[in-house]
Enzyme design. Structure first.
Site, PDB file in Angstrom:
ATOM      1  N   SER A 116      44.501  41.682  37.575  1.00 43.98           N
ATOM      2  CA  SER A 116      43.498  42.956  37.421  1.00 43.98           C
ATOM      3  C   SER A 116      42.643  42.694  38.536  1.00 43.98           C
ATOM      4  O   SER A 116      42.287  41.443  38.862  1.00 43.98           O
ATOM      5  CB  SER A 116      42.649  42.626  36.298  1.00 43.98           C
ATOM      6  OG  SER A 116      41.484  43.427  36.177  1.00 43.98           O
ATOM      7  N   TYR A 140      37.187  38.033  30.815  1.00 45.45           N
ATOM      8  CA  TYR A 140      38.537  38.767  31.039  1.00 45.45           C
ATOM      9  C   TYR A 140      39.147  38.637  32.369  1.00 45.45           C
ATOM     10  O   TYR A 140      40.329  37.916  32.463  1.00 45.45           O
ATOM     11  CB  TYR A 140      38.480  40.166  30.619  1.00 45.45           C
ATOM     12  CG  TYR A 140      39.676  40.950  31.179  1.00 45.45           C
ATOM     13  CD1 TYR A 140      40.564  40.958  30.512  1.00 45.45           C
ATOM     14  CD2 TYR A 140      39.369  41.779  32.439  1.00 45.45           C
ATOM     15  CE1 TYR A 140      41.859  41.744  30.909  1.00 45.45           C
ATOM     16  CE2 TYR A 140      40.438  42.498  32.725  1.00 45.45           C
ATOM     17  CZ  TYR A 140      41.819  42.364  32.153  1.00 45.45           C
ATOM     18  OH  TYR A 140      42.759  42.961  32.495  1.00 45.45           O
ATOM     19  N   LYS A 144      42.600  36.064  33.703  1.00 45.84           N
ATOM     20  CA  LYS A 144      43.622  36.617  34.515  1.00 45.84           C
ATOM     21  C   LYS A 144      43.785  35.777  35.866  1.00 45.84           C
ATOM     22  O   LYS A 144      45.091  35.403  36.205  1.00 45.84           O
ATOM     23  CB  LYS A 144      43.356  38.181  35.127  1.00 45.84           C
ATOM     24  CG  LYS A 144      43.307  39.108  33.964  1.00 45.84           C
ATOM     25  CD  LYS A 144      44.682  39.454  33.407  1.00 45.84           C
ATOM     26  CE  LYS A 144      44.747  40.363  32.295  1.00 45.84           C
ATOM     27  NZ  LYS A 144      46.318  40.635  31.958  1.00 45.84           N
TER      28      LYS A 144
END
Ligand code: WQD
Length: 323
Positions: A116, A140, A144
């Site tokens: 991402s 988050y 990643k």
């Protein structure tokens, strides 16, 4: 090729599965259906109802003689990750370690991973290329980035080849209308607008109109899921053909503002879509746009469906069918 798609019943995963089926590959989907939907499975593919935290189940699946594995099984709500980091650690990180170990045991050499743009954090310059410092602003994005590092180590130690695809804002629905399952409880802008258009919510809240952007609302790089799906196909070809790993952005290189999107949705749906300006959402940068130069160069990939009209029209088609 024989391909295992983990998270293949989800919003992006189902588009990726469709792409690989269209390219003539054999596809098995592994999904726990926590956000994926049975409705997103295709008759031509095999399905294993399984969880990435179930290592035995993963081992059994990975023993199926696969040439490649696509990993799209993750929680993806950046805001939620800041209040529930444990949930994101367990699913995104522990789950991926299970996948990597199962891939090694099953002899699966090639992995395509859904990364991402959240790995970059607050932009230091625009457009963001792959050399931009990776300093995630939310947990988050951190998960990643950590996974990209694990992939790098498994490459060195276990001979895995990987492509890590740093998606910008994924949006749109299959332009041929073959994917019908709608995301449940969405938090992203476009599905929220569509729910307002379909009468499922009373209004759309605009998070700030005082940014340093042409109309004051946030600008993002929206990339159509069919384009993302094509990027997976191209990336898998690249790593298998060149026997080399790759970290690459997938973005449209076009900035669209919140207001531009609301106006397009009003025009295309013919619905009023009430919008209310509320305060800024903490952690939101004013503007994010991708450089996809590397993807053009090495994958011969360019966004084809990521213009405002196609993004909104294809999404509205999916929502309208449910009216
Ligand atoms: C887009 C714009 C909001 C909702 C997130 C993740 C990121 C990545 C993509 C996975 C912003 C505005 C939104 C609303 C609004 N995910 N907005 N009202 O925040 O750019 O990125 O999804 O990899 O990691 O953080 O996407 O769709 O939430 O917001 O005004 O109800 O819409 O402020 O400008 P975001 P988004």
């Amino acid at each position: 090729m024989n391909i295992l798609i983990i998270g293949g019943a989800g919003y992006i995963g189902s588009h990726v599965a469709r792409e690989f089926l269209d390219r003539g590959h054999r596809v098995t989907v592994y999904d726990n259906l926590s956000s994926g939907l049975r409705e997103n499975l295709f008759p031509e593919e095999a399905f294993i109802h399984g969880d990435i935290l179930d290592y035995t189940g993963l081992l059994r699946a990975a023993a199926g003689g696969f040439d490649a594995l696509i990993h799209l099984a993750a929680f993806k709500a950046a805001g939620e990750s800041m209040v529930k980091p444990g949930k994101y650690s367990v699913n995104n990180i522990t789950g991926t370690i299970n996948i990597l170990n199962a891939a090694v045991e099953g002899g699966i050499k090639n992995i395509v991973f859904s990364s991402s743009a959240a790995v970059y954090g607050e932009p230091e310059y625009l457009p963001i290329d792959e050399k931009h410092p990776a300093k995630p602003e939310n947990y988050y994005g951190f998960t990643k980035l950590e996974i990209e590092r694990f992939l790098g180590w498994y490459e060195k130690l276990k001979g895995i080849r990987f492509a890590s695809l740093r998606y910008f804002n994924a949006a749109g629905y299959d332009v041929q209308g073959r994917i019908t399952g709608l995301e449940q409880n969405p938090a992203n802008l476009i599905p929220v607008i569509m729910e307002a258009a379909a009468g499922k919510r009373p209004e759309i809240q605009v998070f700030g109109d005082d940014y340093d952007t042409p109309d004051g609302t946030g600008v993002r790089d929206y990339v159509h899921v069919n384009d993302l799906a094509r990027g997976h196909g191209a990336a898998l070809e690249y790593i298998t053909r060149n026997d080399r790993s790759l970290i690459v952005n997938l973005g449209s290189e076009t900035g669209l503002s919140v207001m531009e999107i609301i106006e397009a949705a009003r025009r295309i749906s013919g619905k009023p879509i009430p919008a209310r300006i509320v305060g800024r959402r903490p952690g939101d940068p004013a503007k994010l746009t991708a450089s996809s130069k590397l993807a053009h160069e090495v994958l011969d990939w360019t966004a084809r469906y990521s213009d405002l009209d196609t993004l909104i029209r294809s999404t509205w088609e999916a929502y309208r069918r449910r009216d």
